[in-house]
Design a protein around this motif. Sequence first.
Motif, mmCIF file in Angstrom:
data_model
loop_
_atom_site.group_PDB
_atom_site.id
_atom_site.type_symbol
_atom_site.label_atom_id
_atom_site.label_comp_id
_atom_site.label_asym_id
_atom_site.label_seq_id
_atom_site.Cartn_x
_atom_site.Cartn_y
_atom_site.Cartn_z
ATOM 1 N N MET A 1 1.125 92.837 -43.713
ATOM 2 C CA MET A 1 1.156 92.029 -43.027
ATOM 3 C C MET A 1 -0.224 91.844 -42.078
ATOM 4 O O MET A 1 0.274 91.922 -40.829
ATOM 5 C CB MET A 1 1.612 90.563 -42.759
ATOM 6 N N LEU A 2 -1.355 91.690 -41.918
ATOM 7 C CA LEU A 2 -2.648 91.852 -40.917
ATOM 8 C C LEU A 2 -2.510 90.499 -39.956
ATOM 9 O O LEU A 2 -2.459 89.357 -40.429
ATOM 10 C CB LEU A 2 -4.168 92.246 -41.515
ATOM 11 N N ASP A 3 -3.017 91.189 -39.070
ATOM 12 C CA ASP A 3 -2.702 90.061 -37.546
ATOM 13 C C ASP A 3 -3.815 89.902 -37.036
ATOM 14 O O ASP A 3 -4.689 91.253 -36.225
ATOM 15 C CB ASP A 3 -1.063 90.109 -36.615
ATOM 16 N N TRP A 4 -4.315 89.099 -36.442
ATOM 17 C CA TRP A 4 -5.487 88.597 -36.005
ATOM 18 C C TRP A 4 -5.583 88.603 -34.427
ATOM 19 O O TRP A 4 -4.862 87.963 -33.571
ATOM 20 C CB TRP A 4 -6.433 87.583 -36.766
ATOM 21 N N ARG A 5 -6.589 89.634 -33.818
ATOM 22 C CA ARG A 5 -5.646 89.889 -31.880
ATOM 23 C C ARG A 5 -7.083 89.186 -31.764
ATOM 24 O O ARG A 5 -8.340 90.030 -32.162
ATOM 25 C CB ARG A 5 -5.159 91.376 -32.136
ATOM 26 N N THR A 6 -7.024 89.361 -30.772
ATOM 27 C CA THR A 6 -8.390 89.155 -29.532
ATOM 28 C C THR A 6 -8.264 90.397 -28.224
ATOM 29 O O THR A 6 -7.273 90.169 -28.112
ATOM 30 C CB THR A 6 -8.782 88.222 -29.151
ATOM 31 N N PHE A 7 -9.019 90.961 -28.415
ATOM 32 C CA PHE A 7 -9.643 92.317 -27.343
ATOM 33 C C PHE A 7 -10.574 92.178 -26.409
ATOM 34 O O PHE A 7 -11.555 91.681 -26.741
ATOM 35 C CB PHE A 7 -9.386 93.753 -28.050
ATOM 36 N N THR A 8 -10.974 92.187 -25.556
ATOM 37 C CA THR A 8 -11.547 92.601 -24.546
ATOM 38 C C THR A 8 -12.176 93.601 -24.503
ATOM 39 O O THR A 8 -11.460 94.864 -24.218
ATOM 40 C CB THR A 8 -11.279 92.088 -22.845
ATOM 41 N N CYS A 9 -13.600 94.192 -24.726
ATOM 42 C CA CYS A 9 -14.204 95.279 -24.595
ATOM 43 C C CYS A 9 -13.976 96.252 -22.940
ATOM 44 O O CYS A 9 -14.426 95.260 -22.206
ATOM 45 C CB CYS A 9 -15.608 95.351 -24.962
ATOM 46 N N ILE A 10 -13.897 97.446 -22.291
ATOM 47 C CA ILE A 10 -13.694 97.587 -22.054
ATOM 48 C C ILE A 10 -15.144 98.376 -21.077
ATOM 49 O O ILE A 10 -15.511 98.489 -19.908
ATOM 50 C CB ILE A 10 -12.313 99.046 -21.930
ATOM 51 N N CYS A 12 -18.578 96.886 -22.022
ATOM 52 C CA CYS A 12 -19.154 95.575 -22.040
ATOM 53 C C CYS A 12 -18.096 94.170 -21.393
ATOM 54 O O CYS A 12 -19.001 93.217 -20.639
ATOM 55 C CB CYS A 12 -19.973 94.941 -23.163
ATOM 56 N N GLY A 13 -16.988 94.728 -21.737
ATOM 57 C CA GLY A 13 -16.270 92.842 -20.668
ATOM 58 C C GLY A 13 -16.308 91.421 -22.571
ATOM 59 O O GLY A 13 -16.030 90.392 -21.857
ATOM 60 N N LYS A 14 -17.181 91.592 -23.293
ATOM 61 C CA LYS A 14 -17.627 90.700 -24.326
ATOM 62 C C LYS A 14 -16.014 90.705 -24.841
ATOM 63 O O LYS A 14 -14.914 91.984 -25.679
ATOM 64 C CB LYS A 14 -18.268 91.265 -24.900
ATOM 65 N N ARG A 15 -15.181 89.719 -25.694
ATOM 66 C CA ARG A 15 -13.932 89.327 -25.705
ATOM 67 C C ARG A 15 -14.517 89.629 -27.403
ATOM 68 O O ARG A 15 -15.684 88.279 -28.169
ATOM 69 C CB ARG A 15 -13.585 88.790 -26.128
ATOM 70 N N PHE A 16 -13.565 90.150 -28.726
ATOM 71 C CA PHE A 16 -13.895 89.822 -30.113
ATOM 72 C C PHE A 16 -12.516 90.577 -31.162
ATOM 73 O O PHE A 16 -11.249 90.074 -30.226
ATOM 74 C CB PHE A 16 -14.515 91.405 -30.369
ATOM 75 N N ILE A 34 -5.273 101.343 -27.230
ATOM 76 C CA ILE A 34 -5.005 101.590 -26.603
ATOM 77 C C ILE A 34 -6.616 101.651 -25.489
ATOM 78 O O ILE A 34 -6.016 101.589 -24.486
ATOM 79 C CB ILE A 34 -5.235 103.473 -26.824
ATOM 80 N N ARG A 35 -7.593 102.049 -25.881
ATOM 81 C CA ARG A 35 -9.034 102.060 -25.768
ATOM 82 C C ARG A 35 -10.152 100.521 -26.783
ATOM 83 O O ARG A 35 -10.712 101.421 -26.770
ATOM 84 C CB ARG A 35 -9.592 103.569 -25.672
ATOM 85 N N PRO A 36 -9.833 99.533 -26.309
ATOM 86 C CA PRO A 36 -11.052 98.375 -27.338
ATOM 87 C C PRO A 36 -11.838 98.846 -26.654
ATOM 88 O O PRO A 36 -12.318 98.678 -25.205
ATOM 89 C CB PRO A 36 -9.892 97.290 -27.033
ATOM 90 N N VAL A 37 -13.002 98.899 -27.878
ATOM 91 C CA VAL A 37 -13.860 98.638 -27.848
ATOM 92 C C VAL A 37 -15.245 98.258 -28.220
ATOM 93 O O VAL A 37 -14.202 98.356 -29.638
ATOM 94 C CB VAL A 37 -14.905 100.469 -27.548
ATOM 95 N N CYS A 38 -15.920 97.709 -28.676
ATOM 96 C CA CYS A 38 -16.296 96.058 -29.535
ATOM 97 C C CYS A 38 -17.486 97.268 -30.162
ATOM 98 O O CYS A 38 -18.120 98.455 -30.340
ATOM 99 C CB CYS A 38 -17.061 95.516 -28.862
#
Length: 51
Positions: A1-10, A12-16, A34-38
């Motif tokens: 089952m897929l889960d929607w998660r919120t990350f912060t771009c390393i 630009c700092g934008k949340r996605f 490991i390394r969230p990038v938008c």
Amino acid sequence: MLDWRTFTCIKCGKRFTKAVGGVVMSPQQMQLEIRPVCDKCKLSAIAGIFK
């Protein structure tokens, strides 16, 4: 089952939000954990290569 998660771009700092999870995580999902990038920062890095 897929889960929607919120990350912060390393970069630009934008949340996605992205869908992650499942029975076995794909390599792309593991890299996102490991390394969230938008997507915008990924596209600008690729565009910089072709300039």
